[in-house]
Design an enzyme around this catalytic site. Sequence first.
Site, mmCIF file in Angstrom:
data_model
loop_
_atom_site.group_PDB
_atom_site.id
_atom_site.type_symbol
_atom_site.label_atom_id
_atom_site.label_comp_id
_atom_site.label_asym_id
_atom_site.label_seq_id
_atom_site.Cartn_x
_atom_site.Cartn_y
_atom_site.Cartn_z
ATOM 1 N N ARG A 99 40.499 17.048 29.990
ATOM 2 C CA ARG A 99 39.253 17.386 29.318
ATOM 3 C C ARG A 99 38.112 16.494 29.797
ATOM 4 O O ARG A 99 36.994 16.942 29.974
ATOM 5 C CB ARG A 99 39.444 17.239 27.818
ATOM 6 C CG ARG A 99 38.205 17.518 27.021
ATOM 7 C CD ARG A 99 38.303 16.919 25.639
ATOM 8 N NE ARG A 99 39.161 17.694 24.745
ATOM 9 C CZ ARG A 99 39.639 17.198 23.594
ATOM 10 N NH1 ARG A 99 39.380 15.967 23.249
ATOM 11 N NH2 ARG A 99 40.388 17.945 22.832
ATOM 12 N N TYR A 100 38.383 15.207 29.967
ATOM 13 C CA TYR A 100 37.373 14.247 30.425
ATOM 14 C C TYR A 100 37.634 13.936 31.895
ATOM 15 O O TYR A 100 38.781 13.904 32.315
ATOM 16 C CB TYR A 100 37.491 12.945 29.637
ATOM 17 C CG TYR A 100 37.410 13.057 28.141
ATOM 18 C CD1 TYR A 100 36.204 13.337 27.511
ATOM 19 C CD2 TYR A 100 38.537 12.845 27.355
ATOM 20 C CE1 TYR A 100 36.136 13.392 26.125
ATOM 21 C CE2 TYR A 100 38.468 12.905 25.967
ATOM 22 C CZ TYR A 100 37.263 13.176 25.359
ATOM 23 O OH TYR A 100 37.193 13.229 23.987
ATOM 24 N N ARG A 103 40.190 10.719 32.721
ATOM 25 C CA ARG A 103 41.498 10.522 32.115
ATOM 26 C C ARG A 103 42.136 11.854 31.753
ATOM 27 O O ARG A 103 41.460 12.810 31.427
ATOM 28 C CB ARG A 103 41.410 9.617 30.889
ATOM 29 C CG ARG A 103 40.420 10.065 29.830
ATOM 30 C CD ARG A 103 39.866 8.801 29.151
ATOM 31 N NE ARG A 103 39.115 9.071 27.936
ATOM 32 C CZ ARG A 103 37.826 9.444 27.912
ATOM 33 N NH1 ARG A 103 37.169 9.659 29.048
ATOM 34 N NH2 ARG A 103 37.223 9.619 26.765
ATOM 35 N N CYS A 112 59.423 14.762 19.031
ATOM 36 C CA CYS A 112 59.121 13.441 18.476
ATOM 37 C C CYS A 112 60.368 12.939 17.760
ATOM 38 O O CYS A 112 61.282 13.706 17.476
ATOM 39 C CB CYS A 112 57.990 13.527 17.460
ATOM 40 S SG CYS A 112 56.455 14.128 18.155
ATOM 41 N N CYS A 116 55.518 14.259 11.493
ATOM 42 C CA CYS A 116 54.573 13.876 10.457
ATOM 43 C C CYS A 116 54.010 15.162 9.852
ATOM 44 O O CYS A 116 53.710 16.112 10.579
ATOM 45 C CB CYS A 116 53.453 13.035 11.058
ATOM 46 S SG CYS A 116 54.109 11.735 12.118
ATOM 47 N N CYS A 119 50.547 16.480 11.212
ATOM 48 C CA CYS A 119 50.350 16.418 12.662
ATOM 49 C C CYS A 119 49.400 17.514 13.162
ATOM 50 O O CYS A 119 49.532 18.675 12.801
ATOM 51 C CB CYS A 119 51.689 16.591 13.357
ATOM 52 S SG CYS A 119 51.560 16.672 15.145
ATOM 53 N N ARG A 121 49.295 18.568 16.151
ATOM 54 C CA ARG A 121 49.994 19.395 17.150
ATOM 55 C C ARG A 121 51.212 20.056 16.530
ATOM 56 O O ARG A 121 52.175 20.378 17.212
ATOM 57 C CB ARG A 121 50.438 18.527 18.327
ATOM 58 C CG ARG A 121 49.294 18.044 19.174
ATOM 59 C CD ARG A 121 49.690 17.997 20.659
ATOM 60 N NE ARG A 121 48.587 17.441 21.415
ATOM 61 C CZ ARG A 121 48.492 16.162 21.733
ATOM 62 N NH1 ARG A 121 49.448 15.320 21.418
ATOM 63 N NH2 ARG A 121 47.446 15.720 22.403
ATOM 64 N N ASP A 281 42.455 16.542 11.661
ATOM 65 C CA ASP A 281 42.167 17.803 12.345
ATOM 66 C C ASP A 281 42.604 18.973 11.475
ATOM 67 O O ASP A 281 43.525 18.868 10.674
ATOM 68 C CB ASP A 281 42.898 17.861 13.691
ATOM 69 C CG ASP A 281 42.330 16.868 14.685
ATOM 70 O OD1 ASP A 281 41.095 16.820 14.839
ATOM 71 O OD2 ASP A 281 43.121 16.118 15.304
ATOM 72 N N ASP A 318 37.586 14.805 16.389
ATOM 73 C CA ASP A 318 37.825 15.609 17.588
ATOM 74 C C ASP A 318 37.146 16.949 17.319
ATOM 75 O O ASP A 318 37.584 17.707 16.447
ATOM 76 C CB ASP A 318 39.336 15.776 17.799
ATOM 77 C CG ASP A 318 39.684 15.872 19.270
ATOM 78 O OD1 ASP A 318 38.842 16.400 20.037
ATOM 79 O OD2 ASP A 318 40.774 15.429 19.661
ATOM 80 N N LYS A 325 36.229 13.877 21.480
ATOM 81 C CA LYS A 325 36.144 13.008 20.300
ATOM 82 C C LYS A 325 34.815 12.272 20.288
ATOM 83 O O LYS A 325 34.375 11.778 21.315
ATOM 84 C CB LYS A 325 37.269 11.977 20.342
ATOM 85 C CG LYS A 325 38.664 12.569 20.283
ATOM 86 C CD LYS A 325 39.708 11.464 20.291
ATOM 87 C CE LYS A 325 41.107 12.021 20.482
ATOM 88 N NZ LYS A 325 41.336 12.548 21.858
HETATM 89 C C1 LIG Z 1 42.020 12.071 22.819
HETATM 90 C C2 LIG Z 1 42.081 12.580 24.182
HETATM 91 C C3 LIG Z 1 41.924 11.719 25.273
HETATM 92 C C4 LIG Z 1 41.704 10.235 25.091
HETATM 93 O O1 LIG Z 1 40.443 9.971 24.602
HETATM 94 P P1 LIG Z 1 39.956 8.467 24.420
HETATM 95 O O2 LIG Z 1 38.662 8.597 23.720
HETATM 96 O O3 LIG Z 1 39.858 7.866 25.779
HETATM 97 O O4 LIG Z 1 41.015 7.769 23.604
HETATM 98 C C5 LIG Z 1 41.968 12.246 26.526
HETATM 99 N N1 LIG Z 1 42.159 13.558 26.741
HETATM 100 C C6 LIG Z 1 42.305 14.420 25.723
HETATM 101 C C7 LIG Z 1 42.519 15.860 26.023
HETATM 102 C C8 LIG Z 1 42.271 13.957 24.407
HETATM 103 O O5 LIG Z 1 42.449 14.814 23.400
HETATM 104 S S1 SF4 Z 2 51.605 12.931 14.614
HETATM 105 FE FE1 SF4 Z 2 52.633 14.687 15.568
HETATM 106 S S2 SF4 Z 2 52.861 14.107 17.739
HETATM 107 FE FE2 SF4 Z 2 52.483 12.207 16.564
HETATM 108 S S3 SF4 Z 2 54.551 11.441 16.045
HETATM 109 FE FE3 SF4 Z 2 53.822 12.652 14.300
HETATM 110 S S4 SF4 Z 2 54.693 14.680 14.705
HETATM 111 FE FE4 SF4 Z 2 54.786 13.577 16.651
#
Ligand SMILES: *Cc1c(COP(=O)(O)O)cnc(C)c1O
Ligand code: SF4
Length: 361
Positions: A99-100, A103, A112, A116, A119, A121, A281, A318, A325
């Site tokens: 996305r960025y 990174r 996992c 959680c 979560c 995801r 989220d 986010d 974010k």
């Molecule tokens: C959260 C996230 C990151 C990391 O973001 P930082 O602000 O550097 O911690 C990188 N890529 C994606 C897709 C993310 O969701």
């Molecule tokens: S928040 Fe989601 S991805 Fe993170 S440890 Fe918990 S279940 Fe796994």
Amino acid sequence: MEQRARKRGSGSKAITGAKGLIETGLVPAEHSETIQVVEASFSVRLTPHIIDQLSGARNDDPVFVQYIPDGRELSFKADDMEDPIGDAVYEKAKGVTHRYPDRVLLKPTHTCMVYCRFCFRREKVGHPEEALNRGAMDDALSYIRKTESIWEVILSGGDPLVLSDRRLQALMEALGTIDHVAVIRLHTRAPLADPKRITADLVEALRKSGKAVHFVIHVNHANELTPDVLGGLAKLVNNGVPLFSQTVLLKGVNDDADTLADLFRKLVANRVKPYYLHQLDKARGVGHFHVSIRRGQQIMRALRGRVSGLCQPAYVLDIPGGHGKVPIGPTYLSENDDGSFTVTDYCGQPHHYEEIAADQD
Ligand SMILES: *Cc1c(COP(=O)(O)O)cnc(C)c1O
Ligand code: SF4
């Protein structure tokens, strides 16, 4: 893996699924039906460490509510989203979210050690068949290799520490051969969920890239930082792995300033720098954990100035739709019509501020 699990802790094993959870006796029998319905949508798993920690806990305990399914997970709101942060658009290869520019997220697995209940995801985690096989991992690594803007690789998932030391080591070695990658970051809950996972062999495997390896641990309450957990964290820091933390602002877990001050102080006292406090989220069925942004800002304001600056994370959202974010305040600075500023101190008092007069610009 099986053998290792049996050797762990109180002799108990990790439990997966509603039936295993019911057998632990952690939830009253009358909830078993609800838990089975929840499990049909969202995975359930607990480690021996968490089972031990939860034995005897009340059902409003701040660790208990993070892990034990609740009937309210079945009440979806209209605007809950299956992909709350819009990751899908940025999937450049299987398991690679870019996305960025500098990174990239690399998700070798979607499983996992624990699931959680809040979560973001939750629609994606818990599907072992989604893990990258050798061919997919090769494709992911070729994308990173050919994309020279990538300075940092963030291993996420799922939890990257679900991988064996052997697989982690292979991944570290592969990333080690990519010159433009300077930093490898692991986002993990493993040090909290399974402190025994933090071994000398793991540290050795992590060293194999020759790059700077950082950990961001996911922790939401000081009670999660048990002596075993702190022992694992010390092992990482003592071996040159800098530690950061991320916390989700959660109703009934940590939605007041004193609770967060305890957490952030305990982290800093154990050499973990609080990095992000996340606004929850909008995943499906997590509404009962929601804390308003207004309340979140109040809490952040209460921490500012009263708790060491080392203990202050950035409060971030986010943005849905994949826009990334951003810090969401509170803000302390506002610009006046004449170009001067009003700055509010940590006690809420406003102050007039004028910048150093610049030459014509
Ligand atoms: C959260 C996230 C990151 C990391 O973001 P930082 O602000 O550097 O911690 C990188 N890529 C994606 C897709 C993310 O969701
Ligand atoms: S928040 Fe989601 S991805 Fe993170 S440890 Fe918990 S279940 Fe796994």
